[in-house]
Scaffold this motif. Sequence first.
Motif, PDB file in Angstrom:
ATOM      1  N   LEU A  30     -12.801   6.302 115.126  1.00 34.99           N
ATOM      2  CA  LEU A  30     -11.380   6.278 114.747  1.00 34.99           C
ATOM      3  C   LEU A  30     -11.008   4.941 114.123  1.00 34.99           C
ATOM      4  N   ASP A  33     -12.721   4.762 110.617  1.00 37.41           N
ATOM      5  CA  ASP A  33     -12.058   5.619 109.629  1.00 37.41           C
ATOM      6  C   ASP A  33     -10.628   5.171 109.331  1.00 37.41           C
ATOM      7  N   VAL A  35      -8.123   5.534 111.255  1.00 43.27           N
ATOM      8  CA  VAL A  35      -7.126   6.413 111.892  1.00 43.27           C
ATOM      9  C   VAL A  35      -6.283   5.604 112.866  1.00 43.27           C
ATOM     10  N   ALA A 293      -7.093  12.391 115.065  1.00 43.35           N
ATOM     11  CA  ALA A 293      -6.576  12.164 113.708  1.00 43.35           C
ATOM     12  C   ALA A 293      -5.423  13.127 113.415  1.00 43.35           C
ATOM     13  N   GLU A 294      -5.569  14.368 113.854  1.00 44.81           N
ATOM     14  CA  GLU A 294      -4.507  15.361 113.646  1.00 44.81           C
ATOM     15  C   GLU A 294      -3.272  14.995 114.462  1.00 44.81           C
ATOM     16  N   ARG A 296      -2.314  12.081 115.201  1.00 45.58           N
ATOM     17  CA  ARG A 296      -1.650  10.943 114.553  1.00 45.58           C
ATOM     18  C   ARG A 296      -0.674  11.413 113.486  1.00 45.58           C
TER      19      ARG A 296
END
Length: 299
Positions: A30, A33, A35, A293-294, A296
């Motif tokens: 995370l 990436d 995120v 990630a979703e 977020r």
Amino acid sequence: MIVVYSPAYVVDIGLHVFPTRKYQLVHDRLLGDGVIQPGDVVEPQPAEWDDLALVHTSEYLTKLRSGTMRVEDLAQLELPWSPEIVAGFRRMVGGTITAARIACGVNTPRNVVCHIGGGLHHAFPNHGEGFCPFNDVAIAVRVLQRAGIERAAIVDLDVHHGNGTAFIFESDPRVFTFSMHQQHNYPMWKPRGSLDIGLPDGTHDATYLAELERALPTVVAHQPQCVFYLAGADPYEDDQLGGLRLTKAGLLQRDRMVFEAARAAGVPLVVTLAGGYARRVEDTVAIHAATIAEARLRA
Ligand SMILES: [Zn+2]
């Protein structure tokens, strides 16, 4: 977005199907990436023994504390005992409590807080089982109730039934326990929750998502003040301990449906990871990271 995590979750449990290093791998991915940023990460304190005792019996906690677990206890827990393992899981319970306080606290509730850990739904008051020494979500619910936040719902989408959680809240009408799982899988004994959906072996995305869509309004109708989500990665088609056939896209759609239901109802959501035993650990990590990630995007 706040994420809760501690490096102490990575404990040595020997050669095991449960990769405790997944927590660090999800955290690192995370960050890598973009995120999350380092400043988004909250490191929890270990749960107090008094908080653990809101759910667990003193006899059981004494055995865990003093290392006097019997051979049968450890066989049921399916983990070895060491001070480091107990400390790691205590801190993981602290993580779910911290996430719950941040998400659902009376002062500044948030849409969603993610815990890179937790979802230890097989732990009962008087024993641990299935890699779960403590029932972190049940303890966090009890901590919230002590603070006056009484109504909670638990959406447990791990491939295994949330047996410990269902048992703990069997006679507490304030807590709605929903588990959707593979019926013919561990645990053999599935105490009845508020809503249980046992799916046949090999269930694919479309059937799974249709069942979820039908179930979520029932959860929301309970009018919870806080929702806990166990976003297990083990319904995945290549999981070693699961027999469902969800794709990564299907799992992400599952997450979206839960996030959307909580958002539409205006209820704060606490996300925990729960199980994940894909043949390739990278798949488990990718599924968990995609969940966060979703989340977020919804925070
Ligand atoms: Zn599981």
